[in-house]
Design a protein around this motif. Structure first.
Motif, mmCIF file in Angstrom:
data_model
loop_
_atom_site.group_PDB
_atom_site.id
_atom_site.type_symbol
_atom_site.label_atom_id
_atom_site.label_comp_id
_atom_site.label_asym_id
_atom_site.label_seq_id
_atom_site.Cartn_x
_atom_site.Cartn_y
_atom_site.Cartn_z
ATOM 1 N N ASP A 269 -30.286 93.231 26.648
ATOM 2 C CA ASP A 269 -29.130 92.973 25.650
ATOM 3 C C ASP A 269 -28.600 93.973 24.856
ATOM 4 O O ASP A 269 -29.451 94.362 23.932
ATOM 5 C CB ASP A 269 -29.044 91.622 25.001
ATOM 6 C CG ASP A 269 -28.121 91.224 24.125
ATOM 7 O OD1 ASP A 269 -27.098 91.733 24.026
ATOM 8 O OD2 ASP A 269 -28.436 90.263 23.273
ATOM 9 N N PRO A 270 -27.346 94.511 24.773
ATOM 10 C CA PRO A 270 -27.052 95.975 24.073
ATOM 11 C C PRO A 270 -26.931 95.561 22.852
ATOM 12 O O PRO A 270 -27.076 96.250 21.858
ATOM 13 C CB PRO A 270 -25.877 96.550 24.714
ATOM 14 C CG PRO A 270 -25.258 95.277 25.420
ATOM 15 C CD PRO A 270 -26.143 94.469 25.774
ATOM 16 N N ASP A 271 -26.589 94.139 22.146
ATOM 17 C CA ASP A 271 -26.394 93.704 20.904
ATOM 18 C C ASP A 271 -27.779 93.379 20.554
ATOM 19 O O ASP A 271 -27.826 93.013 19.248
ATOM 20 C CB ASP A 271 -25.448 92.624 20.937
ATOM 21 C CG ASP A 271 -23.982 93.089 21.158
ATOM 22 O OD1 ASP A 271 -23.809 94.204 20.984
ATOM 23 O OD2 ASP A 271 -23.377 92.211 21.940
ATOM 24 N N ALA A 272 -28.818 93.156 21.154
ATOM 25 C CA ALA A 272 -30.071 92.904 20.519
ATOM 26 C C ALA A 272 -30.680 93.875 19.611
ATOM 27 O O ALA A 272 -30.102 95.096 19.485
ATOM 28 C CB ALA A 272 -31.190 92.601 21.345
ATOM 29 N N PRO A 273 -31.429 93.166 18.288
ATOM 30 C CA PRO A 273 -31.637 94.248 17.491
ATOM 31 C C PRO A 273 -32.897 95.193 18.020
ATOM 32 O O PRO A 273 -33.550 94.792 18.814
ATOM 33 C CB PRO A 273 -32.206 93.314 16.227
ATOM 34 C CG PRO A 273 -32.403 92.116 16.810
ATOM 35 C CD PRO A 273 -31.518 91.809 18.175
ATOM 36 N N GLU A 274 -33.070 96.260 17.263
ATOM 37 C CA GLU A 274 -34.086 97.293 17.597
ATOM 38 C C GLU A 274 -35.127 96.836 16.891
ATOM 39 O O GLU A 274 -34.971 96.649 15.827
ATOM 40 C CB GLU A 274 -33.604 98.643 17.157
ATOM 41 C CG GLU A 274 -32.506 99.206 17.727
ATOM 42 C CD GLU A 274 -32.538 100.127 18.862
ATOM 43 O OE1 GLU A 274 -33.879 100.603 19.103
ATOM 44 O OE2 GLU A 274 -31.709 100.080 19.924
ATOM 45 N N PRO A 275 -36.473 96.935 17.672
ATOM 46 C CA PRO A 275 -37.544 96.516 16.970
ATOM 47 C C PRO A 275 -37.827 97.785 16.114
ATOM 48 O O PRO A 275 -37.836 98.902 16.581
ATOM 49 C CB PRO A 275 -38.637 96.230 17.938
ATOM 50 C CG PRO A 275 -38.122 96.671 19.000
ATOM 51 C CD PRO A 275 -36.421 96.867 19.311
#
Ligand SMILES: [Zn+2]
Length: 208
Positions: free
Chosen positions: A141-147
């Protein structure tokens, strides 16, 4: 005409207003605390401070004072970190960054101002193991937040620099390259010498 989004003019002005005391020196801050307080840190600084970024780029516009920024947006980096905490999920921080970077077009070798306007969402973790084990991060998912591992105060400059490096094209090219100008025939000068009526005729012809 830098090409920065006009709709964010107020946002950039706010960044400038907030950093008067620390121009060029974004502080290390605790992002967990920022998220807990739903706080924000914003500012602007000269792009030449980002040594990892500029080492492979052509000469960048030098901004020496905050007051110089209005006249020439090239060479400045505006940023804002905004924290958010909600019950039932990990703390998050958004980074918004805008800048105009000077690149060299790889087709015509001309100067190419490149507008960067990025927003990235980070999900904060107390350590590497927890970040890796997180199943809330969906790689597809490109909209998922970066850890992001945030176990203490973090160097903001480094985070901003990473985003700019990611945003710069590997092989920069103008969408349409300007034809090379000859010294004998500067097109602007020619138009000035012609009568206004001829110029009008020319405009009509060109618009057909
Ligand atoms: Zn070009």
């Amino acid at each position: 005409m830098s090409g920065l989004p006009a709709s964010d003019k107020d946002w950039r002005a706010q960044c400038q207003a907030k950093c008067k005391s620390s121009f060029g020196l974004p502080p290390k801050i605790d992002l967990n605390q920022l998220a807990r307080n739903n706080g924000s840190v914003a500012g602007v600084f000269p792009i030449v401070r980002l040594s990892r970024l500029v080492q492979d780029l052509p000469a960048q516009h030098h901004i020496r004072e905050l007051a110089d920024i209005e006249q020439d947006a090239t060479g400045a980096v505006w940023y804002e970190f905004k924290g958010s905490s909600q019950q039932g999920r990990r703390p998050r921080v958004w980074l918004k960054v805008q800048a105009v970077v000077t690149l060299i077009c790889q087709r015509c070798l001309g100067v190419m101002p490149f507008v960067i306007d990025e927003t990235v969402e980070f999900e904060l973790f107390p350590n590497e193991a927890k970040a890796n084990a997180s199943d809330s991060v969906d790689e597809a998912d490109p909209d998922a937040p970066e850890p992001l591992v945030a176990d203490g105060p973090i160097d903001l400059l480094g985070l901003v620099e990473d985003q700019l490096i990611l945003a710069i094209p590997y092989v920069p090219k103008h969408e349409t390259c300007e034809p090379a100008k000859t010294s004998a025939g500067d097109p602007v000068e020619q138009v000035k010498r012609e009568s206004p009526f001829k110029v009008l005729e020319g405009l009509k012809r060109d618009s057909k």
